[in-house]
Design a protein around this motif. Structure first.
Motif: not given
Length: 156
Positions: A79-82
């Motif tokens: 999650d929230d990883t580019p």
């Protein structure tokens, strides 16, 4: 078999964009033969299953035109990883090993069940097989979809 769905909110998505706040749907075999309020089931002595759909929405199935069943087991792991970093983990898969046919089968079935639960009835699965495409890998994806389709055909 005849099925009568009673009292549903119906979005037809037809050319006229017909919408019914409360309507019935008459299905004979695999074909919808009538949609409208207060339908009368045919009196031909055929077995009729009546489904109470008050408070439910009935509409054509959705289409997922781009899906990767091969990434199914990674949900929530990054999650929230580019995107660029995420793709390094997804292709090749985190394990770095060739998934077994059973692994392919289970991840595809889980994705299909999740989509069905959300109203998706057709999908284009871009299932990639990294590092190698194998006949067993392809066959396991195909088998999972065929088995799920056959199971759903038995449900009303």
């Amino acid at each position: 078999m005849t099925i009568l769905i009673r009292g549903a909110r119906v979005l037809t998505l037809d050319d006229e964009n017909s919408e019914y706040e409360s309507a019935d749907i008459l299905i004979e075999g695999s074909k919808i033969v009538a949609i409208g309020p207060d339908l009368t089931p045919p009196g031909n002595g055929a077995e009729i299953e009546v489904i109470d759909a008050r408070g439910k929405l009935v509409m054509p199935g959705l289409v997922n035109a781009h899906f990767h069943s091969s990434g199914n087991f990674m949900k929530g792991a990054l999650d929230d990883t580019p995107l660029e970093i995420f793709m390094l983990y997804e292709v090749p898969p985190v394990t770095g090993q060739v998934p077994s046919p059973r692994h392919n089968y289970v991840r595809t079935v889980l994705g299909a069940m999740e989509m069905l639960k959300r109203g998706v009835t057709a999908v284009q699965d871009d299932a990639y097989h990294v590092p190698d495409v194998t006949k067993d890998g392809i066959d396991s994806n195909h088998a999972s979809v065929c088995r799920l389709r056959n199971a759903c055909a038995c449900l009303h």
